[in-house]
Design an enzyme around this catalytic site. Structure first.
Site, mmCIF file in Angstrom:
data_model
loop_
_atom_site.group_PDB
_atom_site.id
_atom_site.type_symbol
_atom_site.label_atom_id
_atom_site.label_comp_id
_atom_site.label_asym_id
_atom_site.label_seq_id
_atom_site.Cartn_x
_atom_site.Cartn_y
_atom_site.Cartn_z
ATOM 1 N N GLY A 47 20.412 41.972 36.472
ATOM 2 C CA GLY A 47 20.819 43.258 37.028
ATOM 3 C C GLY A 47 22.323 43.412 37.010
ATOM 4 N N GLN A 52 30.462 47.048 39.839
ATOM 5 C CA GLN A 52 30.896 45.762 39.277
ATOM 6 C C GLN A 52 31.811 45.951 38.071
ATOM 7 O OE1 GLN A 52 26.681 43.964 39.313
ATOM 8 N NE2 GLN A 52 27.988 42.164 39.499
ATOM 9 N N CYS A 96 25.940 35.759 40.870
ATOM 10 C CA CYS A 96 26.415 37.114 40.605
ATOM 11 C C CYS A 96 27.478 37.084 39.521
ATOM 12 C CB CYS A 96 26.996 37.699 41.899
ATOM 13 S SG CYS A 96 27.506 39.406 41.782
ATOM 14 N N LEU A 97 27.449 38.083 38.651
ATOM 15 C CA LEU A 97 28.482 38.191 37.621
ATOM 16 C C LEU A 97 29.869 38.320 38.258
ATOM 17 C CD1 LEU A 97 26.772 40.789 35.237
ATOM 18 C CD2 LEU A 97 26.940 38.315 34.906
ATOM 19 N N HIS A 138 19.755 43.067 45.719
ATOM 20 C CA HIS A 138 21.066 42.493 45.372
ATOM 21 C C HIS A 138 21.969 43.582 44.778
ATOM 22 C CE1 HIS A 138 23.622 39.146 43.519
ATOM 23 N NE2 HIS A 138 24.015 40.222 42.863
ATOM 24 N N GLU A 139 21.397 44.389 43.866
ATOM 25 C CA GLU A 139 22.218 45.410 43.189
ATOM 26 C C GLU A 139 22.589 46.554 44.136
ATOM 27 O OE1 GLU A 139 23.482 44.468 40.601
ATOM 28 O OE2 GLU A 139 22.081 42.873 40.116
ATOM 29 N N HIS A 142 25.616 45.997 46.155
ATOM 30 C CA HIS A 142 26.902 46.282 45.491
ATOM 31 C C HIS A 142 27.356 47.719 45.759
ATOM 32 C CE1 HIS A 142 27.745 42.661 43.226
ATOM 33 N NE2 HIS A 142 26.538 42.636 42.703
#
Lengths: 172, 173
Positions: A47, A52, A96-97, A138-139, A142
């Site tokens: 995702g 981000q 996470c990225l 999670h997304e 953000h």
């Protein structure tokens, strides 16, 4: 299509709350393409969220279909997503990225229902569970300026998790 | 390349130990890396990576007053290690059994035999003191399949130990 720069901690922009999308146009859809190319260029991310890459709009992409044996809706673009129902909770490991080289255990709802728009502005209503539900939670975090590191629980917390033991007679 | 030392402290637990120890290290110019503190049997225990400043040459002198004040035992090792060397676990093993000697050796022996690398292990004794229950949680890395790992620990059920092997799917988002 382009691979966009991913913001990483401690960049304060990751803490910004993102705004709802109001224009469902070609520019938005071109951005979604870039966002997904960025997701796929990274280390096996399931995702990614618009903030981000420094675009503070409520857009996330989730696709857990590459994980074997997991029920999912496949490739999902969720615009202005809102979780309307939570059920159950479980601990799972996340990375996470935007937080390279760190993973931690996080408690998430097991099953969720949500409403959202697709990139054309059409309404979506979805029900999901387990890994896919975790990815969406999670997304969406953000979009509210939250990272999984804000929710990490102690490794030891896992000792309190109860589940059915599959092996052995279970003497307790 | 940064030279790291592994500092181990053990003593009776009380509030403020971490604050006093890390303040002494900070004032001596030391940097901290990865650390793990846990209370075991009412004891304070911590292991932490320390580098720079007084470390490692003068660290004993820096810590001596704090250790004396707090009743801590200090152990220092030079280590060949560094940051950013994480391995992400892909398997979780949970163990529950009536407490008796040998559970850890039997479970970890079975896992080691198939090349399982333990990355995190925590155990506790729960239950009524007259009927203690041993609970252990292991996370580790293995190239073997879940089925192969289940096979490896299958014999332990007969020994009264419940072992649950489950994949850890790390979500990257």
């Amino acid at each position: 299509m382009a691979i966009l720069d991913v913001l990483t901690l401690p960049d304060p922009r990751l803490r910004q709350v993102s705004h709802p999308v109001t224009r469902f146009d070609d520019e938005l859809r071109a951005f979604v393409d870039d966002l997904d190319e960025t997701r796929r260029a990274g280390p096996a991310a399931v995702g990614i969220a618009a903030p981000q890459v420094g675009r503070f709009q409520r857009v996330v992409i989730v696709d857990v279909s590459a994980k074997k044996g997991i029920a999912s809706h496949g490739f999902l673009v969720l615009v202005n997503p809102e979780i309307t129902h939570w059920d159950g909770f479980e601990i799972g490991r996340e990375g996470c990225l935007s937080v390279p080289d760190y993973t931690g255990n996080v408690i998430r709802a097991t099953r969720i229902r949500l409403i959202a728009r697709d990139p054309l502005g059409g309404p979506l209503q979805l029900e999901m569970e387990a890994f896919e539900a975790r990815a969406v939670q999670h997304e969406i975090d953000h979009l509210d300026g939250l990272l999984f590191v804000d929710r990490v629980v102690s490794r030891r917390t896992d000792l309190f998790r109860r589940k059915v033991y599959q092996t052995g007679p279970g003497p307790v | 390349m940064t030279e790291w030392s592994m500092l181990t402290l053990v003593g009776g637990d009380r509030p403020g130990i971490v604050a006093k120890v890390t303040d002494a290290l900070y004032k001596a110019g030391c940097s901290l890396g990865e650390a793990s503190m846990i209370r075991l049997g009412g004891n304070f225990t911590i292991m932490m990576m320390v580098s720079g400043g007084a470390c490692p040459r003068d660290l004993d002198g820096v810590l001596a007053p704090v250790a004396a004040e707090l009743g801590l035992r200090v152990h220092l090792d030079s280590v060949d290690g560094g940051l950013h060397r994480h391995l992400t676990p892909n398997v979780q093993v949970r163990v529950v059994g009536a407490d008796r000697a040998g559970i850890v050796a039997q479970v970890t022996g079975a896992l080691a035999a198939v090349g399982f690398n333990i990355l995190e292990l925590e155990s506790d004794v729960a239950g009524d003191p007259r009927r203690p229950v041993y609970i252990m949680s292991i996370q580790g890395y293995s190239d073997a399949t879940i089925e192969a790992l289940e096979q490896a620990v299958a014999g332990l059920g007969a020994a009264g130990i419940a072992v649950d092997v489950a994949p850890v799917e790390t979500l990257i988002g």
